[in-house]
Scaffold this motif. Structure first.
Motif, PDB file in Angstrom:
ATOM      1  N   VAL A 190     -28.846  24.407  -0.564  1.00 55.19           N
ATOM      2  CA  VAL A 190     -30.211  24.803  -0.897  1.00 55.19           C
ATOM      3  C   VAL A 190     -30.454  24.488  -2.361  1.00 55.19           C
ATOM      4  N   GLY A 191     -31.713  24.466  -2.768  1.00 52.30           N
ATOM      5  CA  GLY A 191     -31.985  24.177  -4.168  1.00 52.30           C
ATOM      6  C   GLY A 191     -33.456  24.073  -4.463  1.00 52.30           C
ATOM      7  N   GLY A 192     -33.747  23.520  -5.626  1.00 56.72           N
ATOM      8  CA  GLY A 192     -35.114  23.381  -6.089  1.00 56.72           C
ATOM      9  C   GLY A 192     -35.125  22.733  -7.456  1.00 56.72           C
ATOM     10  N   THR A 193     -36.234  22.926  -8.171  1.00 57.07           N
ATOM     11  CA  THR A 193     -36.402  22.336  -9.496  1.00 57.07           C
ATOM     12  C   THR A 193     -37.048  23.350 -10.430  1.00 57.07           C
ATOM     13  N   VAL A 194     -36.575  23.391 -11.662  1.00 55.25           N
ATOM     14  CA  VAL A 194     -37.153  24.212 -12.723  1.00 55.25           C
ATOM     15  C   VAL A 194     -37.487  23.277 -13.880  1.00 55.25           C
ATOM     16  N   HIS A 195     -38.660  23.426 -14.457  1.00 55.38           N
ATOM     17  CA  HIS A 195     -39.048  22.615 -15.617  1.00 55.38           C
ATOM     18  C   HIS A 195     -38.766  23.387 -16.901  1.00 55.38           C
ATOM     19  N   VAL A 196     -38.257  22.664 -17.895  1.00 54.07           N
ATOM     20  CA  VAL A 196     -37.876  23.257 -19.166  1.00 54.07           C
ATOM     21  C   VAL A 196     -38.517  22.442 -20.290  1.00 54.07           C
ATOM     22  N   GLY A 197     -39.069  23.117 -21.271  1.00 51.39           N
ATOM     23  CA  GLY A 197     -39.747  22.452 -22.378  1.00 51.39           C
ATOM     24  C   GLY A 197     -38.825  21.990 -23.484  1.00 51.39           C
ATOM     25  N   VAL A 198     -37.647  21.485 -23.128  1.00 54.12           N
ATOM     26  CA  VAL A 198     -36.706  20.912 -24.100  1.00 54.12           C
ATOM     27  C   VAL A 198     -36.147  19.625 -23.503  1.00 54.12           C
ATOM     28  N   SER A 199     -35.507  18.820 -24.328  1.00 54.15           N
ATOM     29  CA  SER A 199     -34.946  17.551 -23.856  1.00 54.15           C
ATOM     30  C   SER A 199     -33.797  17.795 -22.875  1.00 54.15           C
ATOM     31  N   LEU A 205     -22.257  24.406  -7.362  1.00 51.88           N
ATOM     32  CA  LEU A 205     -23.564  24.262  -8.007  1.00 51.88           C
ATOM     33  C   LEU A 205     -23.627  22.899  -8.658  1.00 51.88           C
ATOM     34  N   GLU A 206     -24.765  22.215  -8.477  1.00 55.96           N
ATOM     35  CA  GLU A 206     -25.000  20.927  -9.122  1.00 55.96           C
ATOM     36  C   GLU A 206     -26.326  20.998  -9.860  1.00 55.96           C
ATOM     37  N   LEU A 207     -26.347  20.533 -11.108  1.00 56.80           N
ATOM     38  CA  LEU A 207     -27.570  20.447 -11.904  1.00 56.80           C
ATOM     39  C   LEU A 207     -27.816  18.993 -12.282  1.00 56.80           C
ATOM     40  N   ARG A 208     -29.056  18.527 -12.052  1.00 61.20           N
ATOM     41  CA  ARG A 208     -29.474  17.177 -12.456  1.00 61.20           C
ATOM     42  C   ARG A 208     -30.622  17.318 -13.448  1.00 61.20           C
ATOM     43  N   PHE A 209     -30.500  16.659 -14.577  1.00 60.77           N
ATOM     44  CA  PHE A 209     -31.452  16.756 -15.681  1.00 60.77           C
ATOM     45  C   PHE A 209     -32.248  15.452 -15.762  1.00 60.77           C
ATOM     46  N   THR A 210     -33.563  15.553 -15.587  1.00 61.40           N
ATOM     47  CA  THR A 210     -34.429  14.376 -15.584  1.00 61.40           C
ATOM     48  C   THR A 210     -35.486  14.533 -16.663  1.00 61.40           C
ATOM     49  N   PRO A 211     -35.598  13.566 -17.584  1.00 63.26           N
ATOM     50  CA  PRO A 211     -36.625  13.678 -18.621  1.00 63.26           C
ATOM     51  C   PRO A 211     -38.024  13.634 -18.003  1.00 63.26           C
ATOM     52  N   CYS A 212     -38.946  14.384 -18.603  1.00 56.64           N
ATOM     53  CA  CYS A 212     -40.356  14.330 -18.212  1.00 56.64           C
ATOM     54  C   CYS A 212     -41.189  14.543 -19.474  1.00 56.64           C
ATOM     55  N   ALA A 213     -42.478  14.392 -19.364  1.00 53.58           N
ATOM     56  CA  ALA A 213     -43.370  14.434 -20.535  1.00 53.58           C
ATOM     57  C   ALA A 213     -43.241  15.744 -21.306  1.00 53.58           C
ATOM     58  N   GLU A 214     -43.016  16.843 -20.624  1.00 53.81           N
ATOM     59  CA  GLU A 214     -42.971  18.160 -21.274  1.00 53.81           C
ATOM     60  C   GLU A 214     -41.554  18.630 -21.600  1.00 53.81           C
ATOM     61  N   GLY A 215     -40.567  17.805 -21.423  1.00 47.85           N
ATOM     62  CA  GLY A 215     -39.184  18.208 -21.665  1.00 47.85           C
ATOM     63  C   GLY A 215     -38.278  17.624 -20.606  1.00 47.85           C
ATOM     64  N   CYS A 216     -37.867  18.469 -19.644  1.00 47.46           N
ATOM     65  CA  CYS A 216     -37.049  17.942 -18.546  1.00 47.46           C
ATOM     66  C   CYS A 216     -37.206  18.804 -17.309  1.00 47.46           C
ATOM     67  N   ALA A 217     -36.891  18.182 -16.196  1.00 45.22           N
ATOM     68  CA  ALA A 217     -36.828  18.878 -14.916  1.00 45.22           C
ATOM     69  C   ALA A 217     -35.353  19.058 -14.591  1.00 45.22           C
ATOM     70  N   ILE A 218     -34.986  20.256 -14.200  1.00 47.18           N
ATOM     71  CA  ILE A 218     -33.604  20.525 -13.799  1.00 47.18           C
ATOM     72  C   ILE A 218     -33.615  20.746 -12.294  1.00 47.18           C
ATOM     73  N   GLY A 219     -33.058  19.785 -11.588  1.00 46.94           N
ATOM     74  CA  GLY A 219     -32.890  19.928 -10.145  1.00 46.94           C
ATOM     75  C   GLY A 219     -31.585  20.653  -9.894  1.00 46.94           C
ATOM     76  N   TYR A 220     -31.618  21.674  -9.067  1.00 47.17           N
ATOM     77  CA  TYR A 220     -30.402  22.431  -8.772  1.00 47.17           C
ATOM     78  C   TYR A 220     -30.165  22.452  -7.271  1.00 47.17           C
ATOM     79  N   ARG A 221     -28.899  22.324  -6.915  1.00 41.41           N
ATOM     80  CA  ARG A 221     -28.461  22.422  -5.524  1.00 41.41           C
ATOM     81  C   ARG A 221     -27.194  23.251  -5.513  1.00 41.41           C
ATOM     82  N   PHE A 222     -27.085  24.123  -4.531  1.00 42.76           N
ATOM     83  CA  PHE A 222     -25.861  24.907  -4.429  1.00 42.76           C
ATOM     84  C   PHE A 222     -25.610  25.295  -2.992  1.00 42.76           C
TER      85      PHE A 222
END
Length: 151
Positions: free
Chosen positions: A13-22, A95-112
């Motif tokens: 299962v998983g999802g994505t959280v957006h973070v306002g940092v690189s 747990l797996e975290l994938r960090f993808t750059p986006c205009a506002e910082g990054c998206a962290i995709g998580y799966r566990f």
């Protein structure tokens, strides 16, 4: 360097959280076990940290209920991918975290996923779904901490 994330077969299962940092800032903070008690609600502390953040690093999570899973970094590809496995008795969590750059910082995709052996097999599958809101909330807490440091 990267390795097997350990998620393999089973219900993930998983999802994505957006973070306002690189991605670099988010990666460096989230993969360091010493930071975990500040943002992971289930942890009282982290002990026995062996090595610097990187592939093969080990530590012990001390959960608030008192469980002490042995943890290990199974993938480390800064700043794009990080994964861990934890084992406590007949239960394993990945747990797996994938960090993808986006205009506002990054998206962290998580799966566990949480798995159990024998009679705990179904309980592990159900625990994965039950833990989804907590994992999402923990990553959002980490995002607030990181964004507060940047301002």
């Amino acid at each position: 360097m990267s390795g097997d994330s350990g998620l393999g077969h089973g219900r993930t299962v998983g999802g994505t959280v957006h973070v306002g940092v690189s991605p670099e800032v988010a990666f460096d903070y989230l993969v360091d076990p010493a930071h975990r008690p500040a943002w992971q609600s289930s942890l009282a502390s982290v002990t026995d940290i062996e090595g610097e953040p990187g592939l093969g690093q080990t530590w012990t999570d001390v959960t608030k209920p008192g469980l002490r899973p042995a943890m290990r970094t199974t993938a480390f590809d800064r700043p794009g991918l990080w994964a861990e496995d934890g084992v406590w008795k007949a239960v394993r969590a990945s747990l797996e975290l994938r960090f993808t750059p986006c205009a506002e910082g990054c998206a962290i995709g998580y799966r566990f996923r949480i798995t159990g052996r024998g009679p705990l097999a179904f309980a592990g599958w159900a625990a994965s779904f039950g833990a989804l809101p907590a994992v999402r909330a923990d990553l959002r807490r980490a995002a607030r901490i990181l964004e507060g440091r940047e301002s």
